[in-house]
Scaffold this motif. Sequence first.
Motif, PDB file in Angstrom:
ATOM      1  N   TRP A 110       0.763  -1.052   0.084  1.00 33.77           N
ATOM      2  CA  TRP A 110       0.130   0.064  -0.005  1.00 33.77           C
ATOM      3  C   TRP A 110       0.908   1.158  -0.110  1.00 33.77           C
ATOM      4  CZ3 TRP A 110      -4.336  -2.066   3.693  1.00 33.77           C
ATOM      5  CH2 TRP A 110      -5.486  -2.802   2.894  1.00 33.77           C
ATOM      6  N   TRP A 111       1.965   1.243  -0.837  1.00 36.40           N
ATOM      7  CA  TRP A 111       2.846   2.399  -1.085  1.00 36.40           C
ATOM      8  C   TRP A 111       3.451   2.911  -0.100  1.00 36.40           C
ATOM      9  CZ3 TRP A 111      -2.421   5.178  -2.531  1.00 36.40           C
ATOM     10  CH2 TRP A 111      -3.231   4.402  -3.341  1.00 36.40           C
ATOM     11  N   CYS A 112       3.773   2.354   1.174  1.00 47.10           N
ATOM     12  CA  CYS A 112       4.363   2.719   2.289  1.00 47.10           C
ATOM     13  C   CYS A 112       5.822   2.494   2.305  1.00 47.10           C
ATOM     14  CB  CYS A 112       3.743   2.536   3.543  1.00 47.10           C
ATOM     15  SG  CYS A 112       3.557   1.031   4.014  1.00 47.10           S
TER      16      CYS A 112
ATOM     17  N   SER B  77      -2.063   8.221  11.741  1.00 48.83           N
ATOM     18  CA  SER B  77      -2.238   7.537  10.494  1.00 48.83           C
ATOM     19  C   SER B  77      -2.880   8.553   9.457  1.00 48.83           C
ATOM     20  CB  SER B  77      -3.388   6.377  10.413  1.00 48.83           C
ATOM     21  OG  SER B  77      -4.593   7.238  10.612  1.00 48.83           O
ATOM     22  N   GLY B  78      -2.873   8.309   8.282  1.00 51.29           N
ATOM     23  CA  GLY B  78      -3.294   9.376   7.030  1.00 51.29           C
ATOM     24  C   GLY B  78      -4.350   9.683   7.289  1.00 51.29           C
ATOM     25  N   SER B  79      -5.494   8.871   7.753  1.00 51.87           N
ATOM     26  CA  SER B  79      -6.770   9.349   7.728  1.00 51.87           C
ATOM     27  C   SER B  79      -7.055  10.346   8.999  1.00 51.87           C
ATOM     28  CB  SER B  79      -7.672   8.230   8.091  1.00 51.87           C
ATOM     29  OG  SER B  79      -7.712   7.303   7.052  1.00 51.87           O
ATOM     30  N   VAL B  80      -6.282   9.959  10.139  1.00 48.61           N
ATOM     31  CA  VAL B  80      -6.079  10.885  11.398  1.00 48.61           C
ATOM     32  C   VAL B  80      -5.603  12.381  11.000  1.00 48.61           C
ATOM     33  CG1 VAL B  80      -5.833  11.298  13.531  1.00 48.61           C
ATOM     34  CG2 VAL B  80      -6.568   8.999  12.807  1.00 48.61           C
TER      35      VAL B  80
ATOM     36  N   ALA C  59     -11.808  11.612  -5.255  1.00 46.51           N
ATOM     37  CA  ALA C  59     -10.824  11.744  -4.215  1.00 46.51           C
ATOM     38  C   ALA C  59     -10.894  10.636  -3.498  1.00 46.51           C
ATOM     39  CB  ALA C  59     -11.035  12.953  -3.629  1.00 46.51           C
ATOM     40  N   TYR C  60      -9.792  10.511  -2.727  1.00 46.52           N
ATOM     41  CA  TYR C  60      -9.653   9.357  -1.541  1.00 46.52           C
ATOM     42  C   TYR C  60      -8.922  10.115  -0.306  1.00 46.52           C
ATOM     43  CZ  TYR C  60      -8.533   5.461   1.590  1.00 46.52           C
ATOM     44  OH  TYR C  60      -8.631   4.707   2.680  1.00 46.52           O
ATOM     45  N   HIS C  61      -9.625  10.038   0.669  1.00 43.05           N
ATOM     46  CA  HIS C  61      -8.796  10.924   1.630  1.00 43.05           C
ATOM     47  C   HIS C  61      -8.595   9.968   3.036  1.00 43.05           C
ATOM     48  CE1 HIS C  61      -7.909  14.740  -0.315  1.00 43.05           C
ATOM     49  NE2 HIS C  61      -9.085  14.571  -0.715  1.00 43.05           N
ATOM     50  N   GLY C  62      -9.087   8.685   3.124  1.00 45.97           N
ATOM     51  CA  GLY C  62      -9.119   7.856   4.349  1.00 45.97           C
ATOM     52  C   GLY C  62     -10.349   7.471   4.474  1.00 45.97           C
TER      53      GLY C  62
ATOM     54  N   MET D 222      -7.007  18.347  -1.607  1.00 50.96           N
ATOM     55  CA  MET D 222      -6.597  17.846  -3.037  1.00 50.96           C
ATOM     56  C   MET D 222      -5.459  16.952  -2.775  1.00 50.96           C
ATOM     57  SD  MET D 222      -5.477  20.214  -6.107  1.00 50.96           S
ATOM     58  CE  MET D 222      -6.966  21.034  -6.064  1.00 50.96           C
ATOM     59  N   GLU D 223      -5.352  15.892  -3.639  1.00 51.96           N
ATOM     60  CA  GLU D 223      -4.322  14.729  -3.682  1.00 51.96           C
ATOM     61  C   GLU D 223      -3.540  15.683  -4.982  1.00 51.96           C
ATOM     62  OE1 GLU D 223      -5.619  10.559  -3.455  1.00 51.96           O
ATOM     63  OE2 GLU D 223      -7.350  11.634  -3.996  1.00 51.96           O
ATOM     64  N   PRO D 224      -2.223  16.169  -4.483  1.00 52.22           N
ATOM     65  CA  PRO D 224      -1.812  16.812  -5.785  1.00 52.22           C
ATOM     66  C   PRO D 224      -1.126  16.248  -6.932  1.00 52.22           C
ATOM     67  CG  PRO D 224      -0.362  17.045  -3.854  1.00 52.22           C
ATOM     68  CD  PRO D 224      -1.786  16.277  -3.358  1.00 52.22           C
TER      69      PRO D 224
ATOM     70  N   LEU E 103      -3.140  20.185   0.898  1.00 51.31           N
ATOM     71  CA  LEU E 103      -2.677  19.088   0.068  1.00 51.31           C
ATOM     72  C   LEU E 103      -2.722  17.842   0.906  1.00 51.31           C
ATOM     73  CD1 LEU E 103      -0.060  20.990  -2.340  1.00 51.31           C
ATOM     74  CD2 LEU E 103      -2.502  20.736  -2.485  1.00 51.31           C
ATOM     75  N   ASP E 104      -3.374  16.743   0.528  1.00 52.74           N
ATOM     76  CA  ASP E 104      -2.963  15.620   0.960  1.00 52.74           C
ATOM     77  C   ASP E 104      -2.069  14.812   0.555  1.00 52.74           C
ATOM     78  OD1 ASP E 104      -3.332  12.829   1.578  1.00 52.74           O
ATOM     79  OD2 ASP E 104      -5.389  12.745   1.478  1.00 52.74           O
ATOM     80  N   GLU E 105      -0.746  14.918   0.734  1.00 51.34           N
ATOM     81  CA  GLU E 105       0.532  14.269   0.187  1.00 51.34           C
ATOM     82  C   GLU E 105       0.861  12.899   0.886  1.00 51.34           C
ATOM     83  OE1 GLU E 105       3.247  15.432  -2.083  1.00 51.34           O
ATOM     84  OE2 GLU E 105       2.870  17.627  -2.132  1.00 51.34           O
ATOM     85  N   VAL E 106      -0.269  12.273   1.250  1.00 53.60           N
ATOM     86  CA  VAL E 106      -0.300  10.969   2.158  1.00 53.60           C
ATOM     87  C   VAL E 106       0.403  10.065   1.317  1.00 53.60           C
ATOM     88  CG1 VAL E 106      -1.192   8.857   3.306  1.00 53.60           C
ATOM     89  CG2 VAL E 106      -1.735  11.523   3.842  1.00 53.60           C
ATOM     90  N   ALA E 107      -0.166   9.774  -0.090  1.00 56.68           N
ATOM     91  CA  ALA E 107       0.398   9.039  -1.216  1.00 56.68           C
ATOM     92  C   ALA E 107       1.743   9.543  -2.086  1.00 56.68           C
ATOM     93  CB  ALA E 107      -0.718   8.640  -1.888  1.00 56.68           C
ATOM     94  N   THR E 108       1.340  10.891  -2.264  1.00 51.34           N
ATOM     95  CA  THR E 108       2.303  11.501  -3.289  1.00 51.34           C
ATOM     96  C   THR E 108       3.725  11.970  -2.573  1.00 51.34           C
ATOM     97  OG1 THR E 108       1.071  13.679  -2.786  1.00 51.34           O
ATOM     98  CG2 THR E 108       0.541  12.421  -4.804  1.00 51.34           C
TER      99      THR E 108
ATOM    100  N   SER F 231       2.000  10.845   5.193  1.00 48.62           N
ATOM    101  CA  SER F 231       2.074   9.747   6.350  1.00 48.62           C
ATOM    102  C   SER F 231       2.491   8.517   5.383  1.00 48.62           C
ATOM    103  CB  SER F 231       0.606   9.154   6.547  1.00 48.62           C
ATOM    104  OG  SER F 231       0.503   8.045   7.472  1.00 48.62           O
ATOM    105  N   LYS F 232       2.149   7.423   5.131  1.00 48.89           N
ATOM    106  CA  LYS F 232       2.811   6.490   4.296  1.00 48.89           C
ATOM    107  C   LYS F 232       4.148   6.171   4.358  1.00 48.89           C
ATOM    108  CE  LYS F 232      -1.335   4.814   1.708  1.00 48.89           C
ATOM    109  NZ  LYS F 232      -2.489   5.811   1.509  1.00 48.89           N
ATOM    110  N   GLY F 233       4.839   6.976   3.377  1.00 45.60           N
ATOM    111  CA  GLY F 233       6.455   6.840   3.309  1.00 45.60           C
ATOM    112  C   GLY F 233       7.043   7.484   4.495  1.00 45.60           C
TER     113      GLY F 233
HETATM  114  C1  LIG Z   1      -3.841   5.953   2.154  1.00 41.93           C
HETATM  115  C2  LIG Z   1      -4.307   7.475   2.133  1.00 41.93           C
HETATM  116  C3  LIG Z   1      -4.928   8.199   3.357  1.00 41.93           C
HETATM  117  C4  LIG Z   1      -5.264   7.195   4.614  1.00 41.93           C
HETATM  118  O1  LIG Z   1      -4.203   6.841   5.103  1.00 41.93           O
HETATM  119  P1  LIG Z   1      -4.203   5.850   6.229  1.00 41.93           P
HETATM  120  O2  LIG Z   1      -3.016   5.541   7.008  1.00 41.93           O
HETATM  121  O3  LIG Z   1      -4.510   4.636   5.562  1.00 41.93           O
HETATM  122  O4  LIG Z   1      -5.210   6.102   7.214  1.00 41.93           O
HETATM  123  C5  LIG Z   1      -5.394   9.381   2.907  1.00 41.93           C
HETATM  124  N1  LIG Z   1      -4.933   9.994   2.081  1.00 41.93           N
HETATM  125  C6  LIG Z   1      -4.512   9.436   0.929  1.00 41.93           C
HETATM  126  C7  LIG Z   1      -4.143  10.134  -0.368  1.00 41.93           C
HETATM  127  C8  LIG Z   1      -4.034   8.082   0.917  1.00 41.93           C
HETATM  128  O5  LIG Z   1      -3.409   7.336  -0.024  1.00 41.93           O
END
Ligand SMILES: *Cc1c(COP(=O)(O)O)cnc(C)c1O
Length: 433
Positions: free
Chosen positions: A56-58, A115-118, A148-151, A217-219, A251-256, A280-282
């Motif tokens: 899951w990209w982390c 976590s990314g969601s929090v 969009a996906y933010h958690g 936004m997920e940039p 900017l939600d850079e959790v994945a990017t 988050s993630k990485g």
């Molecule tokens: C994975 C993800 C989240 C959520 O992160 P979690 O750690 O799974 O809660 C939020 N935003 C984006 C862009 C993600 O890819």
Amino acid sequence: MSDSTRNSLSARTPSPVWHPYAHLKTQSPAPKVVGGEGPRFTLESGESLLDATCSWWCMIHGYRHPRLVRAIQQQADELCHVMLGGLTHEPADRLARELVRITPEGLNHVFYSDSGSVGMEVAMKMAVQYQYLRGQPNKHRMLSLMKAYHGDTAGCMAVCDPEEGMHSLFAGFLPQHHFAPAPTAPFDADDDAVQADLDALRKVLEEHHHEIAALLMEPLLQAAGGLNMTSPAYLRGARRLCDEFDVLLVLDEVATGFGRTGRMFAAEHAEVTPDIMVLSKGLTGGYLGHAATLATDRVHDTFIGDSELHAFMHGPTFMGNPLACRVALESLAVFEEDDYLGRISTLNAILRAELLEDTALRAHPAVADVRVLGATAAIEVHDADSLEGAAEFARRQGVWLRAFGRWLYTMPAYITSPEEMRQITDAMKGWFR
Ligand SMILES: *Cc1c(COP(=O)(O)O)cnc(C)c1O
């Protein structure tokens, strides 16, 4: 009953582990992972699989990276956890300074969570309270984008794509926010080519800005919502619109974040500083769950005031966990010392050559589009059914691929070698032959 009898009995009954996103009736048994090394993990059966998704990209450094493992061991020996309420510690302080150093200019304050969601929940609360403290309590809704996906927490589900975003059954439970169409212009689109997308964004802002606290936004890469890629010009335009309509840009850079789009952060492609940024993630190289929500002085300083309502009322138990902060520091050091951006550009060249430039793949009747950005590649198909069986096919080639919806994709660990990268693209292309 001896312990060994009990263990062998329990091994035969179904595991009580409830798996994510799994359809209980049709799911196949989950293989048991017993270890990992570099970009591969090993199953109990002895089978070794090259992980095309780095968990899951982390897991950007792959599995069992000696420096990350040692950092956790050393920190565990010193201090595993202490609350951040009224206390601080060296790893939390050092990591915050490092994050301020590497993120776009102006993000000077760091709020940790687990976590990314929090981290996104923190960003949304921060934006609403910011507007409240500035005397604009009506600006309490979010503006998000389709795709969009933010958690997965309630607040985050409410800002995911409400139609295709896998949470539509919860619609009655969730607060209502505003949505603008997903951008359609590709990564290399110029200012003119993104105008229609920006006009659509402007239209929602013109109608609803008086109740919008922030644009989320997920940039450049809408990830879990369908690997939709767009242009830095769109991001620059969105920044201008936020300023014009007095809306914060989150900017939600959790994945990017951490290299996925080819730069350390996607925002850098556009030279844009958001008001709030979520990582988050990485962040920890995937070795422990953690997140950081960064804010500019403008946001942070609005919370300096005399009323009780100026305190930011949030504080996850494990925020700033020393083990997580310490491994994040080590992850960053490895990232810079081992020239990960150089590795990512090598992986990008292979993804382009093997997937983008493969005319047979692009012309395949099942394939709708092929996209590559940084160390990310996606093959989009017209019909999700045509990916059924792709994971099993890849596994027979020694590759762990997990398609979702209409997307077969890879987001490899950055330590993946050129040969291993080709093994992954061969498995992806092979499915269509
Ligand atoms: C994975 C993800 C989240 C959520 O992160 P979690 O750690 O799974 O809660 C939020 N935003 C984006 C862009 C993600 O890819």
